[in-house]
Write an enzyme that holds these catalytic residues in place. Sequence first.
Site, PDB file in Angstrom:
ATOM      1  N   ILE A 213      27.632  -4.742  35.942  1.00  0.00           N
ATOM      2  CA  ILE A 213      27.286  -5.715  34.919  1.00  0.00           C
ATOM      3  C   ILE A 213      26.771  -6.987  35.571  1.00  0.00           C
ATOM      4  O   ILE A 213      27.344  -7.476  36.546  1.00  0.00           O
ATOM      5  CB  ILE A 213      28.504  -6.035  34.028  1.00  0.00           C
ATOM      6  N   CYS A 214      25.708  -7.514  35.031  1.00  0.00           N
ATOM      7  CA  CYS A 214      25.082  -8.728  35.555  1.00  0.00           C
ATOM      8  C   CYS A 214      25.615  -9.942  34.797  1.00  0.00           C
ATOM      9  O   CYS A 214      25.117 -10.294  33.738  1.00  0.00           O
ATOM     10  CB  CYS A 214      23.561  -8.625  35.405  1.00  0.00           C
ATOM     11  N   ILE A 215      26.683 -10.536  35.333  1.00  0.00           N
ATOM     12  CA  ILE A 215      27.296 -11.724  34.747  1.00  0.00           C
ATOM     13  C   ILE A 215      27.554 -12.715  35.878  1.00  0.00           C
ATOM     14  O   ILE A 215      28.125 -12.355  36.914  1.00  0.00           O
ATOM     15  CB  ILE A 215      28.628 -11.391  34.041  1.00  0.00           C
TER      16      ILE A 215
END
Length: 85
Positions: A12-14
Site C-alpha cells: 500500500i502506498c501511504i
Amino acid sequence: MFHPNVYTSGKICISILNKPEFDETNPDERLDEKWKPILGVWEIILSVICVLYEPNLDSPANIDAAKLLRENPKEYKKKIFKLFN
C-alpha cells in the site's frame, strides 16, 4: 487488489508507512507526512481505510487503476465488483 494506491505486489502506498527521509522518486512527499514513533496501530489502520475509501489519484501506485477511475468511474466500480464477487 486493483486500486490506485496499491501496487500490484499488494504493498500500500501511504506516506506514514515510509521512513522519514527524502525520497527522490517522490519529491512532493513531505517529511512531516511520513512515519513518526508517535503513530500507533490506530493511525495506520485509519490511514489504510481512508486511502482505500478515497484514493489519492495525485500519487498513484497503480497507474492503470488510477487512469480507469479518473476516466471512467463506472467501469472502475464494475471491475472492482467483478474482482470481489
